[in-house]
Design a protein around this motif. Structure first.
Motif, PDB file in Angstrom:
ATOM      1  N   GLN A  71       0.928  -1.467  -0.128  1.00 55.90           N
ATOM      2  CA  GLN A  71       0.096  -0.146   0.283  1.00 55.90           C
ATOM      3  C   GLN A  71       1.102   1.364   0.136  1.00 55.90           C
ATOM      4  O   GLN A  71       0.647   2.087  -0.950  1.00 55.90           O
ATOM      5  CB  GLN A  71      -0.890   0.476   0.893  1.00 55.90           C
ATOM      6  CG  GLN A  71      -2.231  -1.463   1.385  1.00 55.90           C
ATOM      7  CD  GLN A  71      -2.422  -1.392   2.403  1.00 55.90           C
ATOM      8  OE1 GLN A  71      -2.205  -1.651   3.851  1.00 55.90           O
ATOM      9  NE2 GLN A  71      -3.891  -1.381   2.900  1.00 55.90           N
ATOM     10  N   GLN A 134      -4.584   4.867   8.414  1.00 56.92           N
ATOM     11  CA  GLN A 134      -5.920   5.063   8.074  1.00 56.92           C
ATOM     12  C   GLN A 134      -6.021   3.716   7.817  1.00 56.92           C
ATOM     13  O   GLN A 134      -5.622   3.024   7.198  1.00 56.92           O
ATOM     14  CB  GLN A 134      -5.745   6.466   6.908  1.00 56.92           C
ATOM     15  CG  GLN A 134      -4.972   5.334   6.014  1.00 56.92           C
ATOM     16  CD  GLN A 134      -4.656   6.388   4.869  1.00 56.92           C
ATOM     17  OE1 GLN A 134      -5.603   6.600   3.917  1.00 56.92           O
ATOM     18  NE2 GLN A 134      -3.455   6.978   4.709  1.00 56.92           N
ATOM     19  N   ILE A 336      -4.531   3.249  -0.211  1.00 58.61           N
ATOM     20  CA  ILE A 336      -4.686   4.450   1.390  1.00 58.61           C
ATOM     21  C   ILE A 336      -4.318   5.319  -0.177  1.00 58.61           C
ATOM     22  O   ILE A 336      -3.824   5.304  -0.777  1.00 58.61           O
ATOM     23  CB  ILE A 336      -2.933   4.092   2.136  1.00 58.61           C
ATOM     24  CG1 ILE A 336      -1.703   4.185   0.732  1.00 58.61           C
ATOM     25  CG2 ILE A 336      -3.398   3.304   2.847  1.00 58.61           C
ATOM     26  CD1 ILE A 336      -0.790   4.464   2.031  1.00 58.61           C
ATOM     27  N   GLU A 370      -3.700  13.204   6.110  1.00 51.46           N
ATOM     28  CA  GLU A 370      -3.213  11.972   6.170  1.00 51.46           C
ATOM     29  C   GLU A 370      -1.877  11.153   5.629  1.00 51.46           C
ATOM     30  O   GLU A 370      -1.048  11.283   6.364  1.00 51.46           O
ATOM     31  CB  GLU A 370      -3.729  10.996   5.941  1.00 51.46           C
ATOM     32  CG  GLU A 370      -5.335  10.366   6.884  1.00 51.46           C
ATOM     33  CD  GLU A 370      -6.602  11.377   5.300  1.00 51.46           C
ATOM     34  OE1 GLU A 370      -6.293  11.764   5.094  1.00 51.46           O
ATOM     35  OE2 GLU A 370      -7.255  10.859   6.621  1.00 51.46           O
TER      36      GLU A 370
END
Length: 384
Positions: A71, A134, A336, A370
């Motif tokens: 990710q 997250q 993500i 984020e």
């Protein structure tokens, strides 16, 4: 007397026979009772103790955090494509370059002075990124180092084209998941600009390809993998150049689209190596902001200082999903991305050693809910 004795003996014999018959009858009844008590059809036998059945081992199932490194690598590829696009856009429409095209001599030179037709530049840069947790992603830290070489030319009055190559190396650390990875990415970019009075339209396109190498600590050795990554993107930007004496203000608006992909791969080594499927991430965003700058004449050299800020709206984000398999079990894990809204800001300083050579440094920062990144760039440009 003889007859009486015989009669008495006969009676005793009859009594003994009766006693024997009664005893035989009692014995037969007792035997029958015993026989009925041990016959299964008439008596319940004790239940045998069951043999314990061994409990089967549970089938291993992939854990969503097991591919945090993938990710992170996908998000890194996407962001590196964006950064390269934006640097190319700034090469085409940045205030200093626009000022040089408008006033090539700097410091009050005539606008009719013919500016150098060709230019080339080299840059070195470093990027530090931190992504917060997250969902099932536990967060990461990334460090990138890279270099850029480019060539540009004025192909017609007010029309400029350029070509660049970017080579970077990224170290990815996901400490809470005991994972790490590296991304080596090569990007090829084209950019251009068209000046019309104070207006400038600029564009940039990039294509990148690279390789990811990952390590995952399974507790019983490292599970490793190597797989391909790619990125494609395009940017278009419109700006207005306003100047007063030695100052300038350049409002800008841009639209950007980037898509990154990662090939399917299989881990090797460690405990329960995973099969990971193909994944794709894409993002489109609009950026609106302005640059403000001023130049100074110092000992026949031009020092230019500028800063910018822009609002970012990631109005479209397809974070993609990836299928992760372990034996016959599989799960789907999402990618993500960034928060929808954010800010970009930066500053630069440029020192023109001559009318054809200059040194420059840039600082660029991105602020999202984020994600936070900081980039520093140092470069040299030569015109002829």
């Amino acid at each position: 007397m003889c007859c009486i004795s015989q009669l008495s003996g006969t009676r005793q014999t009859i009594r003994l026979d009766r006693v024997r018959r009664i005893a035989a009858a009692i014995a037969m009844a007792f035997a029958l009772v015993v026989t009925m008590s041990v016959t299964p059809g008439f008596a319940q036998s004790p239940t045998p103790t069951p043999t314990p059945t061994p409990t089967p081992s549970p089938t291993p199932v992939p854990v969503p955090t097991s591919i945090n490194y993938d990710q992170s690598a996908g998000n890194s590829t996407l962001n590196l494509g964006s950064w390269f696009l934006e640097r190319l856009g700034n090469q085409a429409s940045g205030g200093f370059n626009r000022a040089f095209r408008t006033n090539p001599g700097g410091g009050g030179a005539s606008e009719s002075t013919e500016d150098p037709r060709y230019r080339t530049w080299i840059e070195g840069y470093g990027i530090s990124v931190r992504t917060d947790a997250q969902g099932d992603f536990v967060g990461d830290k990334r460090k990138t180092f890279g270099g850029v070489a480019g060539f540009g030319a004025r192909v017609a009055p007010g029309v400029n084209l350029g070509f660049s190559i970017d080579q970077s190396h990224t170290d990815i650390d996901v400490p809470l998941a005991l994972q790490s990875a590296t991304l080596d990415l090569t990007q090829i970019g084209f950019n251009g600009s068209v000046d019309k009075g104070p207006w400038t339209w600029a564009f940039a396109v990039v294509h990148g390809f690279g390789k990811v190498h990952s390590n995952r600590d399974t507790g019983f050795g490292l599970a490793t993998a190597g797989y391909r990554a790619a990125v494609d993107g395009a940017l278009t930007e419109i700006s207005y150049y306003w100047t007063q004496d030695q100052m300038r203000i350049v409002p800008k608006g841009a639209l950007e689209y980037v898509r990154a992909t990662s090939a399917a791969f299989q881990e090797a080594g460690g405990l329960d190596p995973l099969n990971v499927g193909f994944t794709a991430l894409s993002r489109a965003r609009v950026m609106i902001g302005a640059e403000i700058g001023r130049y100074f004449i110092l000992d026949q050299k031009v020092l230019d200082l500028s800063a910018y800020g822009k609002f970012v709206d990631n109005f479209y984000q397809n974070l993609g999903v990836v299928q992760v398999s372990l034996g016959t079990q599989s799960i789907i894990v999402p990618g993500i991305g960034e928060s929808r809204y954010g800010m970009d800001a930066g500053a630069s300083a440029s020192l023109s050693l001559t009318n054809t050579a200059r040194l420059y440094i840039n600082y660029d920062a991105k602020f999202r809910d984020e994600l936070t990144s900081h980039q520093g760039t140092a470069g040299f440009e030569y015109r002829w």
